[in-house]
Design a protein around this motif. Structure first.
Motif, PDB file in Angstrom:
ATOM      1  N   LEU A  19       3.986  -6.898  -1.512  1.00 27.23           N
ATOM      2  CA  LEU A  19       5.256  -7.820  -1.883  1.00 27.23           C
ATOM      3  C   LEU A  19       4.941  -9.184  -1.686  1.00 27.23           C
ATOM      4  O   LEU A  19       4.268  -9.551  -0.686  1.00 27.23           O
ATOM      5  N   ASN A  20       5.663  -9.889  -2.435  1.00 27.33           N
ATOM      6  CA  ASN A  20       5.471 -11.700  -2.441  1.00 27.33           C
ATOM      7  C   ASN A  20       6.831 -12.106  -2.698  1.00 27.33           C
ATOM      8  O   ASN A  20       6.897 -12.407  -3.911  1.00 27.33           O
ATOM      9  N   VAL A  21       7.793 -12.092  -2.009  1.00 25.97           N
ATOM     10  CA  VAL A  21       9.017 -12.187  -2.124  1.00 25.97           C
ATOM     11  C   VAL A  21       9.407 -13.763  -2.358  1.00 25.97           C
ATOM     12  O   VAL A  21       9.048 -14.421  -1.357  1.00 25.97           O
ATOM     13  N   ILE A  22       9.994 -14.118  -3.515  1.00 31.71           N
ATOM     14  CA  ILE A  22      10.392 -15.456  -3.475  1.00 31.71           C
ATOM     15  C   ILE A  22      11.914 -15.516  -3.266  1.00 31.71           C
ATOM     16  O   ILE A  22      12.537 -14.818  -4.000  1.00 31.71           O
ATOM     17  N   ARG A  29      -2.412  -3.369   9.257  1.00 31.35           N
ATOM     18  CA  ARG A  29      -1.629  -1.823   9.058  1.00 31.35           C
ATOM     19  C   ARG A  29      -0.677  -2.339   8.486  1.00 31.35           C
ATOM     20  O   ARG A  29       0.281  -3.107   8.282  1.00 31.35           O
ATOM     21  N   ASN A  30      -0.735  -1.392   7.021  1.00 35.62           N
ATOM     22  CA  ASN A  30       0.134  -1.868   6.019  1.00 35.62           C
ATOM     23  C   ASN A  30       1.496  -0.667   6.153  1.00 35.62           C
ATOM     24  O   ASN A  30       1.384   0.347   5.868  1.00 35.62           O
ATOM     25  N   LEU A  31       2.654  -1.378   6.540  1.00 35.69           N
ATOM     26  CA  LEU A  31       3.520  -0.418   6.740  1.00 35.69           C
ATOM     27  C   LEU A  31       4.923  -0.070   5.697  1.00 35.69           C
ATOM     28  O   LEU A  31       6.058  -0.585   6.031  1.00 35.69           O
ATOM     29  N   GLY A  32       4.295   0.182   4.516  1.00 34.16           N
ATOM     30  CA  GLY A  32       5.294   0.617   3.522  1.00 34.16           C
ATOM     31  C   GLY A  32       5.517  -0.524   2.599  1.00 34.16           C
ATOM     32  O   GLY A  32       4.871  -1.609   2.739  1.00 34.16           O
ATOM     33  N   HIS A  33       6.342  -0.259   1.344  1.00 32.94           N
ATOM     34  CA  HIS A  33       6.643  -0.950   0.310  1.00 32.94           C
ATOM     35  C   HIS A  33       5.212  -1.219  -0.379  1.00 32.94           C
ATOM     36  O   HIS A  33       4.878  -2.470  -0.628  1.00 32.94           O
ATOM     37  N   SER A  34       4.670  -0.091  -1.103  1.00 32.24           N
ATOM     38  CA  SER A  34       3.620  -0.268  -1.751  1.00 32.24           C
ATOM     39  C   SER A  34       3.380   0.606  -2.922  1.00 32.24           C
ATOM     40  O   SER A  34       2.572   1.063  -3.459  1.00 32.24           O
ATOM     41  N   GLY A  35       4.712   0.905  -3.232  1.00 31.20           N
ATOM     42  CA  GLY A  35       4.801   2.052  -4.164  1.00 31.20           C
ATOM     43  C   GLY A  35       4.152   3.253  -3.524  1.00 31.20           C
ATOM     44  O   GLY A  35       4.341   3.587  -2.324  1.00 31.20           O
ATOM     45  N   ILE A  36       4.008   4.703  -4.507  1.00 30.30           N
ATOM     46  CA  ILE A  36       3.460   5.771  -4.030  1.00 30.30           C
ATOM     47  C   ILE A  36       2.192   5.843  -3.370  1.00 30.30           C
ATOM     48  O   ILE A  36       2.008   6.332  -2.291  1.00 30.30           O
ATOM     49  N   ASP A  37       1.145   5.004  -4.081  1.00 31.28           N
ATOM     50  CA  ASP A  37      -0.136   5.287  -3.394  1.00 31.28           C
ATOM     51  C   ASP A  37      -0.793   3.883  -3.483  1.00 31.28           C
ATOM     52  O   ASP A  37      -1.871   3.856  -3.245  1.00 31.28           O
ATOM     53  N   GLY A  38      -0.108   2.613  -3.442  1.00 32.92           N
ATOM     54  CA  GLY A  38      -0.761   1.406  -3.779  1.00 32.92           C
ATOM     55  C   GLY A  38      -1.707   0.984  -2.458  1.00 32.92           C
ATOM     56  O   GLY A  38      -2.875   0.711  -2.429  1.00 32.92           O
ATOM     57  N   ASP A  39      -1.294   1.500  -1.243  1.00 29.25           N
ATOM     58  CA  ASP A  39      -2.010   1.053  -0.030  1.00 29.25           C
ATOM     59  C   ASP A  39      -3.198   1.934   0.349  1.00 29.25           C
ATOM     60  O   ASP A  39      -4.196   1.635   0.511  1.00 29.25           O
ATOM     61  N   THR A  40      -2.995   3.375   0.012  1.00 29.86           N
ATOM     62  CA  THR A  40      -4.039   4.103   0.163  1.00 29.86           C
ATOM     63  C   THR A  40      -5.012   3.891  -0.887  1.00 29.86           C
ATOM     64  O   THR A  40      -6.269   4.126  -0.533  1.00 29.86           O
ATOM     65  N   GLU A  41      -4.685   3.582  -2.051  1.00 29.45           N
ATOM     66  CA  GLU A  41      -5.701   3.502  -3.095  1.00 29.45           C
ATOM     67  C   GLU A  41      -6.468   1.893  -2.899  1.00 29.45           C
ATOM     68  O   GLU A  41      -7.711   2.190  -3.101  1.00 29.45           O
TER      69      GLU A  41
END
Ligand code: ZN
Length: 453
Positions: free
Chosen positions: A97-100, A150-162
């Motif tokens: 995420l990179n919220v403006i 530690r990436n705690l969510g908001h990565s789509g389904i598999d963004g952070d694992t991939e």
């Protein structure tokens, strides 16, 4: 002709195998890192001068240059008078995420209006675009000296694992990632409202897994297990029950996954404590009684001083504000600062285990994602945390919160060679961490701005 070509191909193949066979038998490359000082965050002791021997990506020996032994031919990296520290850890981030901040009228139109429009875009736009954003943020993190997140969510389904797997495979640069996959939420807290009812579930399922009763909570953990996550993230608010959260915790612990629970208000914090969470994220309204309960149960408090020095700094460069909004923001910033100034000393006094996270998901004008993250954690000394405790919160303590105390968080034999160096003394001036001059991960130099000696 065909036979000759086949023969040549065979020769090439055999010689390739032979060469790689020889390479595999050669001794692992050894690196000797020398520096004026080495800070051990666990004890606060400084070793001066210091030397670290690294073999096959791991720390083999730590001591004075006279004590350690590196074989002839070892690569030598001399960092002069710099101070070595373990690679930094961000216990709570959102790389995808990179919220403006949206315009004022847009903010007023939505529940959670500062955050929601950009989040919705992130979910419904191309997952490929989002993956590349994650890769950029990961690289910026590493360049700033944060070698594990530690990436705690908001990565789509598999963004952070991939992304984790791509970094581990050497495809893209980035920190070690503990990936949470999709965040477990109750239906009342989906972060984006007013969706087309006919499409709502299929949109939300790209980002969240719903807890609706204990059985669905268990199922949600199993869906994340299938995605090979490293940790489970749950958002606790008023409508999450203890039996629901306890079911998720039980299922996660069965497969040795820790559970990080977002809980900011007193009610949700109690739910997290009673259900046996491993860490409480944010914990802004935690009471002294709850801190004692957390200490007794060994529950970590992951402090996220995200807006300690104000939301205005995000707003001012990007949006036009009415005097009314500006006044609201100034008052809100002062309130948050006051709350944190009271929280940090209570946490230190309570003896609860604590670590630091950023909750990074914002666009900071003029800063990379990594720079903004280090700056965020360095709000803790402003709120009264001594420098050594801040460094512990970003190294040894965070490693323990992640369950990786055997791998990272300290410069000790057997740990991964994740090191950073700063020019000055970070205990005397903690802002040195914003000017990391040398980064090594897995024994590989990521950057070295220090002149060689
Ligand atoms: Zn968060």
């Amino acid at each position: 002709m065909k036979q000759i070509r086949f023969f040549l191909l065979l020769v090439v193949l055999i010689s390739t195998v032979a060469v790689s066979g020889v390479a595999a038998q050669a001794p692992a490359p050894v690196t000797l890192v020398k520096a004026g000082r080495l800070l051990d965050p666990r004890t606060g002791n400084v070793l001066s001068p210091a030397a670290v021997v690294i073999e096959a990506g791991k720390i083999k020996q730590v001591g004075s240059p006279a004590q350690v032994h590196a074989p002839d031919g070892a690569k030598i990296i001399d960092l002069g008078n710099a101070t070595l520290l373990p690679g930094l850890i961000d216990g709570h981030t959102h790389l995808f995420l990179n919220v403006i901040p949206p315009p004022e009228a847009e903010q007023d139109r939505h529940n959670n209006g500062l955050f929601a429009p950009e989040l919705l875009l992130a979910i419904v736009e191309s997952p490929t675009k989002r993956a590349l954003l994650g890769a950029q943020n990961a690289r910026e993190y590493l360049e700033s000296g944060i070698t594990t997140v530690r990436n705690l969510g908001h990565s789509g389904i598999d963004g952070d694992t991939e992304l984790r797997d791509a970094i581990n495979a050497g495809r893209v640069p980035g920190p070690r990632i503990l990936a949470a996959g999709r965040k477990l939420v109750t239906r009342g807290q989906t972060y984006v409202q007013n969706l087309n009812p006919a499409l709502a579930d299929s949109i939300l399922q790209q980002e969240f897994l719903f807890i609706e009763g204990a059985d669905r909570a268990r199922l949600a953990v199993r869906q994340n297990e299938f995605q090979n996550v490293d940790v489970i993230k749950v958002t606790a608010e008023e409508d999450l029950t203890v039996p629901e959260l306890a079911a998720a915790v039980e299922e996660a612990h069965r497969v040795h996954l820790k559970v990080a629970v977002h809980a900011a208000d007193t009610h949700s914090i109690q739910t997290a404590i009673d259900a046996g969470a491993d860490s409480i994220e944010h914990g802004n309204e935690v009471t002294d009684t709850q801190l004692k309960q957390m200490r007794d149960k060994g529950i970590f408090l992951d402090l996220t001083p995200t807006f300690y020095d104000g939301l205005l700094k995000l707003f001012e460069p990007t949006i036009v504000m009415s005097p009314a909004l500006r006044a609201r923001r100034v008052a809100g910033d002062a309130r948050r600062k006051q709350m944190y100034d009271a929280l940090v000393p209570r946490v230190l006094k309570s003896g609860v285990k604590f670590a630091a996270g950023t909750d990074m998901c914002w666009f900071y004008p003029g800063k990379t994602c990594g720079q903004a993250s280090v700056a965020t954690m360095l709000n803790l000394p402003q709120a009264g945390m001594p420098a050594l405790d801040v460094i512990r919160a970003m190294t040894t303590n965070a490693a323990e919160m992640l369950g990786w105390q055997d791998r990272i968080g300290a410069i000790e034999p057997g740990k991964f060679a994740d090191l950073v160096a700063v020019s000055g003394d970070p205990i005397a001036n903690i802002t040195e961490l914003e000017r990391v001059r040398f980064v090594m991960k897995d024994g590989q130099v990521v950057r070295n701005d220090l002149a060689s000696h």
